[in-house]
Design a protein around this motif. Structure first.
Motif, PDB file in Angstrom:
ATOM      1  N   GLY A 153       0.815  -1.209   0.000  1.00  0.00           N
ATOM      2  CA  GLY A 153       0.000   0.000   0.000  1.00  0.00           C
ATOM      3  C   GLY A 153       0.846   1.255   0.000  1.00  0.00           C
ATOM      4  N   GLN A 154       1.890   1.270   0.832  1.00  0.00           N
ATOM      5  CA  GLN A 154       2.772   2.437   0.896  1.00  0.00           C
ATOM      6  C   GLN A 154       3.533   2.625  -0.421  1.00  0.00           C
ATOM      7  N   ALA A 155       3.982   1.530  -1.011  1.00  0.00           N
ATOM      8  CA  ALA A 155       4.703   1.614  -2.286  1.00  0.00           C
ATOM      9  C   ALA A 155       3.792   2.136  -3.387  1.00  0.00           C
ATOM     10  N   LEU A 156       2.546   1.690  -3.387  1.00  0.00           N
ATOM     11  CA  LEU A 156       1.584   2.156  -4.386  1.00  0.00           C
ATOM     12  C   LEU A 156       1.404   3.663  -4.304  1.00  0.00           C
ATOM     13  N   VAL A 157       1.173   4.183  -3.107  1.00  0.00           N
ATOM     14  CA  VAL A 157       0.951   5.620  -2.936  1.00  0.00           C
ATOM     15  C   VAL A 157       2.207   6.400  -3.305  1.00  0.00           C
ATOM     16  N   ARG A 158       3.364   5.890  -2.900  1.00  0.00           N
ATOM     17  CA  ARG A 158       4.616   6.612  -3.193  1.00  0.00           C
ATOM     18  C   ARG A 158       4.916   6.600  -4.693  1.00  0.00           C
ATOM     19  N   PHE A 159       4.636   5.494  -5.363  1.00  0.00           N
ATOM     20  CA  PHE A 159       4.843   5.420  -6.808  1.00  0.00           C
ATOM     21  C   PHE A 159       3.938   6.416  -7.536  1.00  0.00           C
ATOM     22  N   LEU A 160       2.655   6.416  -7.207  1.00  0.00           N
ATOM     23  CA  LEU A 160       1.712   7.289  -7.905  1.00  0.00           C
ATOM     24  C   LEU A 160       2.081   8.759  -7.738  1.00  0.00           C
ATOM     25  N   ALA A 161       2.651   9.101  -6.610  1.00  0.00           N
ATOM     26  CA  ALA A 161       3.010  10.499  -6.354  1.00  0.00           C
ATOM     27  C   ALA A 161       4.086  11.007  -7.299  1.00  0.00           C
ATOM     28  N   GLN A 162       4.808  10.094  -7.968  1.00  0.00           N
ATOM     29  CA  GLN A 162       5.924  10.495  -8.831  1.00  0.00           C
ATOM     30  C   GLN A 162       5.626  10.312 -10.316  1.00  0.00           C
ATOM     31  N   GLN A 163       4.357  10.101 -10.682  1.00  0.00           N
ATOM     32  CA  GLN A 163       4.007   9.875 -12.082  1.00  0.00           C
ATOM     33  C   GLN A 163       3.429  11.151 -12.698  1.00  0.00           C
ATOM     34  N   TYR A 164       3.921  11.481 -13.873  1.00  0.00           N
ATOM     35  CA  TYR A 164       3.491  12.694 -14.576  1.00  0.00           C
ATOM     36  C   TYR A 164       3.153  12.345 -16.028  1.00  0.00           C
ATOM     37  N   SER A 165       2.229  13.102 -16.585  1.00  0.00           N
ATOM     38  CA  SER A 165       1.990  13.028 -18.020  1.00  0.00           C
ATOM     39  C   SER A 165       2.573  14.261 -18.674  1.00  0.00           C
ATOM     40  N   GLU A 166       2.822  14.146 -19.981  1.00  0.00           N
ATOM     41  CA  GLU A 166       3.333  15.301 -20.743  1.00  0.00           C
ATOM     42  C   GLU A 166       2.686  15.314 -22.110  1.00  0.00           C
ATOM     43  N   ARG A 167       2.176  16.469 -22.492  1.00  0.00           N
ATOM     44  CA  ARG A 167       1.704  16.683 -23.854  1.00  0.00           C
ATOM     45  C   ARG A 167       1.972  18.125 -24.226  1.00  0.00           C
ATOM     46  N   ASP A 168       2.546  18.305 -25.399  1.00  0.00           N
ATOM     47  CA  ASP A 168       2.868  19.638 -25.905  1.00  0.00           C
ATOM     48  C   ASP A 168       3.752  20.413 -24.936  1.00  0.00           C
ATOM     49  N   GLY A 169       4.636  19.698 -24.236  1.00  0.00           N
ATOM     50  CA  GLY A 169       5.584  20.337 -23.341  1.00  0.00           C
ATOM     51  C   GLY A 169       5.049  20.670 -21.963  1.00  0.00           C
ATOM     52  N   VAL A 170       3.797  20.342 -21.694  1.00  0.00           N
ATOM     53  CA  VAL A 170       3.189  20.646 -20.397  1.00  0.00           C
ATOM     54  C   VAL A 170       3.120  19.367 -19.574  1.00  0.00           C
ATOM     55  N   GLU A 171       3.728  19.397 -18.383  1.00  0.00           N
ATOM     56  CA  GLU A 171       3.712  18.249 -17.494  1.00  0.00           C
ATOM     57  C   GLU A 171       2.620  18.413 -16.434  1.00  0.00           C
ATOM     58  N   THR A 172       1.942  17.295 -16.123  1.00  0.00           N
ATOM     59  CA  THR A 172       0.821  17.300 -15.186  1.00  0.00           C
ATOM     60  C   THR A 172       0.907  16.066 -14.315  1.00  0.00           C
ATOM     61  N   ARG A 173       0.651  16.214 -13.008  1.00  0.00           N
ATOM     62  CA  ARG A 173       0.566  15.023 -12.157  1.00  0.00           C
ATOM     63  C   ARG A 173      -0.458  14.065 -12.753  1.00  0.00           C
ATOM     64  N   LEU A 174      -0.066  12.830 -12.945  1.00  0.00           N
ATOM     65  CA  LEU A 174      -0.938  11.877 -13.619  1.00  0.00           C
ATOM     66  C   LEU A 174      -2.060  11.384 -12.708  1.00  0.00           C
ATOM     67  N   VAL A 175      -1.726  11.068 -11.469  1.00  0.00           N
ATOM     68  CA  VAL A 175      -2.735  10.592 -10.501  1.00  0.00           C
ATOM     69  C   VAL A 175      -2.526  11.371  -9.200  1.00  0.00           C
ATOM     70  N   PRO A 176      -3.032  12.602  -9.130  1.00  0.00           N
ATOM     71  CA  PRO A 176      -2.700  13.476  -8.001  1.00  0.00           C
ATOM     72  C   PRO A 176      -3.533  13.282  -6.747  1.00  0.00           C
ATOM     73  N   GLY A 177      -4.440  12.295  -6.714  1.00  0.00           N
ATOM     74  CA  GLY A 177      -5.242  12.085  -5.525  1.00  0.00           C
ATOM     75  C   GLY A 177      -6.094  10.846  -5.653  1.00  0.00           C
ATOM     76  N   MET A 178      -6.869  10.569  -4.586  1.00  0.00           N
ATOM     77  CA  MET A 178      -7.614   9.315  -4.539  1.00  0.00           C
ATOM     78  C   MET A 178      -8.961   9.516  -3.844  1.00  0.00           C
ATOM     79  N   PHE A 179     -10.011   8.985  -4.462  1.00  0.00           N
ATOM     80  CA  PHE A 179     -11.312   8.862  -3.824  1.00  0.00           C
ATOM     81  C   PHE A 179     -11.397   7.495  -3.161  1.00  0.00           C
ATOM     82  N   GLY A 180     -12.343   7.345  -2.241  1.00  0.00           N
ATOM     83  CA  GLY A 180     -12.509   6.010  -1.696  1.00  0.00           C
ATOM     84  C   GLY A 180     -13.427   5.929  -0.500  1.00  0.00           C
ATOM     85  N   ILE A 181     -13.646   4.698  -0.083  1.00  0.00           N
ATOM     86  CA  ILE A 181     -14.324   4.363   1.164  1.00  0.00           C
ATOM     87  C   ILE A 181     -13.522   3.224   1.784  1.00  0.00           C
TER      88      ILE A 181
END
Length: 640
Positions: free
Chosen positions: A18-46
């Motif tokens: 669980g900790q590895a999953l959250v830490r991995f997602l925090a470091q993933q970014y997308s890029e298009r046309d030179g603009v970088e964006t956090r890919l998965v910047p948060g989580m919904f849940g119950i």
């Protein structure tokens, strides 16, 4: 050498899955046309017993680490009231972000997990990236069956999470910690693939979530996933250009791909340069502004008379980013020219090949720009362009009539849409999904931008609107207004997310139209000879034993108020206009409740939709409807 946070110079770090999953997602970014964006910047849940000690603990640990180590990327958690709502909210967010970013959803096992299946189908059908993290039964199988586990006597390896397979673009189950590494890398690829994206499901057995492992530190390095813009293959481009030059009455149909690829400027420029009229699907509405000289609006079963008249005589249809749903083609009847041909520009070959088309597999924006370059100097004739403009002008007058009917004693819902269309800014967002409203909005909404029109009509999911508004609000931050339009049918599916809106202090305006029934299916029932049976909210009639007694005494305004939101009751359209302005000027969430007429009137139809009618019946209404159905079906054909 192992290490805990911070990494220092270690080669590995010991964390739970669980900790590895959250830490991995925090470091993933997308890029298009030179603009970088956090890919998965948060989580919904119950949280439940399946994830509270795994992903739940990891999210808590992340929030504390952010306080202790500000350089740690935060992964905020939003508590929703239904897991399906969480997926809808993530889809709304991804749609608003043009698929450059999405959100994850964590659930417990069993019902918490399967609540997400409808949301997964919505995301995949709409080609929207969402990351689903349902918990699963124990990998060790010691507590077997665990609480909420479905036992299958054919195989001990099947769980309810296998139900996600047909509605996911990627599916995996993590039975050992080290399996998480290739699984997450594959998941990120699918989330950022414009042709293959959709629901990504990674099932997490609850014991594995809490299991520790020595992870390579490189696994948590910052990664940038580049969203491709595939260029058209030269030979395919040449074939498309030749087909366009041979046409005399081409019509371009803009679908969702034109919006997701941010092709609005390219589409306007292409239309202006070539003189080709542009119609739109539900997902593509707003890709060209309604007041562009060559915009002709909605096409298909929910289309307008202007676009459908042009479609009927089009000798070439240029589909840009559309999957050609049955509503777009009016169940294969709207394109009537016996010799009509298709040129399809789509990032996915599956869609580009439809209707025996000349295929151009490419990004919508770059493909349109390439087509325009190759068509330099070629345009449709002036008479055809004048016809398109004249037909739109005639339909625009119909829009005015529908917006200002002064229908009594209750307003038509088209009057509510008129008030919204006239009072909202160009980039405010209107959200809708199901019932009669999408048809009216598609035909009547004057879309000034692609941001403004947020319709989910690929899966047409009742209950989407309110949770989607949460995702859109998160995507926009404090900018612009977000309006979720819901009927009383869809409202009763997901009202609980009003509590999430209240808890998070999100400014969302919910327009709640109460007409005491299902307007869309009621009208459809009547048209197919079923006499609106079972489509009104009525008490059981002791005499007939049918639901045709007095109205069910629903007070939806009071219900909305009970979730913690401010409610303004609107008695008629003028009071609605005044209260809408109050809501827009304010800074808090508001529900605007207004009673509307169940039977319309709705905008005039101009196309057909295939809904089979019983071939034999003792009811005269059904027999008459079947004759009409056979006549409508006679125009139906494959486009070959």
């Amino acid at each position: 050498m192992t290490s805990s946070y911070p990494y220092a110079d270690a080669e590995t770090v010991r964390l739970t899955v669980g900790q590895a999953l959250v830490r991995f997602l925090a470091q993933q970014y997308s890029e298009r046309d030179g603009v970088e964006t956090r890919l998965v910047p948060g989580m919904f849940g119950i949280f439940g017993h399946g994830n509270v000690a795994g992903v739940g603990q990891a999210l808590l640990q992340n929030s504390i680490e952010v306080e202790d180590h500000p350089q740690t990327p935060a992964t905020p958690y939003w508590l929703v009231r239904n897991e399906q709502s969480g997926v809808h909210a993530a889809s709304g967010y991804a749609k608003q972000m043009r698929r450059r970013s999405t959100l994850a959803v964590t659930t417990s096992i069993g019902p918490g997990a399967t609540n997400m299946v409808t949301g997964a189908a919505l995301a995949t059908t709409n080609r929207l990236p969402v990351l689903l993290l349902p918990s699963d039964q124990f990998a060790t199988r010691y507590p077997d069956p665990v609480l909420q586990q479905l036992e299958d006597p054919r195989s001990l390896d099947i769980s309810v999470n296998d139900a996600f397979k047909p509605v996911s673009r990627f599916w995996d189950r993590i039975n050992r910690p080290e399996q998480l590494i290739p699984s997450l890398l594959a998941a990120m690829r699918v989330l950022t693939d414009p042709a293959e994206t959709g629901a990504v499901t990674i099932c997490l057995p609850q014991d594995v979530q809490a299991e520790a492992y020595d992870w390579p530190v490189d696994f948590f390095s910052r990664r940038v996933w580049h969203i491709a813009r595939p260029a058209p293959e030269p030979a395919a481009l040449a074939r498309a250009v030749a087909a366009i030059k041979q046409s005399r009455r081409p019509l371009l149909v803009a679908g969702g791909g034109a919006v997701y690829s941010e092709a609005e400027d390219a589409l306007r420029a292409f239309a202006t340069a070539t003189g080709i009229p542009v119609a739109d699907t539900q997902a593509g509405k707003g890709a060209i502004n309604f007041d562009h000289p060559l915009s002709v609006g909605a096409v298909g079963a929910t289309g307008n008379a202007a676009a459908n008249a042009l479609a009927a005589r089009a000798d070439l249809v240029i589909g840009v980013g559309t999957r050609y749903s049955d509503f777009t083609t009016a169940s294969h009847t709207v394109f009537k020219d016996p010799d009509v041909r298709f040129v399809n520009l789509n990032v996915q070959a599956f869609d580009a090949a439809k209707h025996s088309a000349t295929m151009v597999v490419a990004d919508a924006r770059d493909g349109l720009q390439a087509l325009q370059r190759e068509l330099t100097g070629w345009t449709t004739d002036a008479e055809y362009q004048r016809e398109a403009a004249d037909r739109w002008q005639e339909w625009d007058a119909v829009i005015d009539e529908c917006y200002h009917r002064d229908h009594q004693p209750l307003p038509a819902q088209t009057e509510v849409f008129g008030a919204l269309n006239e009072l909202l800014d160009d980039h405010d967002v209107v959200i809708n999904a199901a019932g009669s409203m999408p048809g009216d909005l598609h035909a009547l909404w004057r879309a000034r931008s692609a941001d403004q029109y947020h319709l989910e009509y690929a899966y047409s999911t009742m209950g989407y609107e309110i949770p989607a508004a949460i995702g859109v609000r998160i995507a926009l931050g404090d900018e612009r207004d977000v309006v979720a339009i819901v009927g009383d049918g869809t409202y009763q599916m997901m009202p609980m997310e009003l509590a999430t809106i209240a808890a998070e202090g999100l400014k969302v305006i919910v327009v709640l139209l109460q007409n005491h029934g299902f307007a869309s299916i009621g009208a459809l029932s009547e048209s197919v000879g079923s006499q609106r049976f079972g489509t009104k909210y009525r008490m059981r009639n002791a005499t007939s034993a049918r639901l045709d007694g007095p109205k069910v005494p629903l007070d939806l305004a009071a219900n909305a108020e009970s979730w913690g939101l401010k409610v303004l009751r609107c008695n008629g359209i003028e009071e609605f206009r005044c209260n809408l302005q109050v809501a827009l000027d304010g800074d808090e969430a508001v529900v605007l409740h207004v009673e509307t007429d169940l039977t319309g009137p709705n905008p005039p139809g101009s196309a057909w939709w295939d809904v089979p009618v019983g071939e034999v019946s003792s009811l005269e209404s059904t027999r008459a409807a079947h004759e009409t159905y056979v006549a409508g079906k006679s125009a139906q054909r494959h486009y070959l």
